[in-house]
Design a protein around this motif. Sequence first.
Motif, PDB file in Angstrom:
ATOM      1  N   GLN A  62     -58.818  -6.608 -34.548  1.00 38.99           N
ATOM      2  CA  GLN A  62     -59.844  -7.123 -35.421  1.00 38.99           C
ATOM      3  C   GLN A  62     -60.659  -8.060 -34.564  1.00 38.99           C
ATOM      4  OE1 GLN A  62     -61.357  -6.452 -38.593  1.00 38.99           O
ATOM      5  NE2 GLN A  62     -62.617  -7.455 -37.488  1.00 38.99           N
ATOM      6  N   ASN A  75     -64.856 -12.277 -38.673  1.00 43.55           N
ATOM      7  CA  ASN A  75     -64.456 -10.982 -38.445  1.00 43.55           C
ATOM      8  C   ASN A  75     -65.797 -10.311 -38.216  1.00 43.55           C
ATOM      9  OD1 ASN A  75     -61.647 -11.392 -38.808  1.00 43.55           O
ATOM     10  ND2 ASN A  75     -61.542 -10.819 -40.618  1.00 43.55           N
ATOM     11  N   ALA A  77     -67.235  -6.900 -38.955  1.00 42.08           N
ATOM     12  CA  ALA A  77     -67.240  -5.701 -39.681  1.00 42.08           C
ATOM     13  C   ALA A  77     -67.117  -4.547 -38.851  1.00 42.08           C
ATOM     14  CB  ALA A  77     -68.441  -5.556 -40.798  1.00 42.08           C
ATOM     15  N   GLY A  78     -66.192  -3.609 -38.942  1.00 46.57           N
ATOM     16  CA  GLY A  78     -65.839  -2.267 -38.274  1.00 46.57           C
ATOM     17  C   GLY A  78     -65.411  -2.557 -36.828  1.00 46.57           C
ATOM     18  N   ALA A  79     -65.259  -3.836 -36.171  1.00 53.89           N
ATOM     19  CA  ALA A  79     -64.913  -3.813 -35.023  1.00 53.89           C
ATOM     20  C   ALA A  79     -63.233  -3.893 -34.981  1.00 53.89           C
ATOM     21  CB  ALA A  79     -65.333  -5.045 -34.259  1.00 53.89           C
ATOM     22  N   THR A  80     -62.872  -2.505 -34.881  1.00 55.74           N
ATOM     23  CA  THR A  80     -61.050  -2.521 -34.834  1.00 55.74           C
ATOM     24  C   THR A  80     -60.575  -1.662 -33.988  1.00 55.74           C
ATOM     25  OG1 THR A  80     -61.512  -0.518 -36.716  1.00 55.74           O
ATOM     26  CG2 THR A  80     -61.287  -2.926 -37.708  1.00 55.74           C
ATOM     27  N   ASN A  81     -61.116  -1.681 -32.898  1.00 60.61           N
ATOM     28  CA  ASN A  81     -60.504  -0.843 -31.662  1.00 60.61           C
ATOM     29  C   ASN A  81     -60.450  -1.734 -30.579  1.00 60.61           C
ATOM     30  OD1 ASN A  81     -60.989   1.670 -33.029  1.00 60.61           O
ATOM     31  ND2 ASN A  81     -63.104   1.311 -32.546  1.00 60.61           N
TER      32      ASN A  81
END
Length: 135
Positions: A62, A75, A77-81
């Motif tokens: 995250q 955080n 949003a959507g940045a989960t790599n």
Amino acid sequence: MAVASSLVMGFSWKNALAQVASNPVITCHPQSLAIQMDNEAKFTVHAENPTPPLVRQTLMYQWQMRGPGLTNYLNIAGATNDTLTFTHVTTNYVAYYRVNVTGSHYTNSTTTSEPAQLLVWTTNSPLLVFGSSVV
């Protein structure tokens, strides 16, 4: 009967696995970048899972940012790599970025990377650091 006796004694597989599960280890932190406006900016983190094979867990990511005037990281949003990419950066992207790496089995097994700064410059102006000119 062995199952019943181990429950009576307070044995729990979840607790046993939690004792051997460790926080993820970041082996390469994201690096600060100075990017010309309208180009791509890419932050990458490399992390390892130090737990034994029997409790192998997937690593989750995250990304967070702290921009001008902010004291806390937010955080993204959507940045989960393991990689955070921005295409066509503008001065709006000037901020500090970091990533939380968490083991999939235990939410309290989180390691936070060192922050990396994104600086943006144009051909007609000096580097921008949190919206202030740097000569």
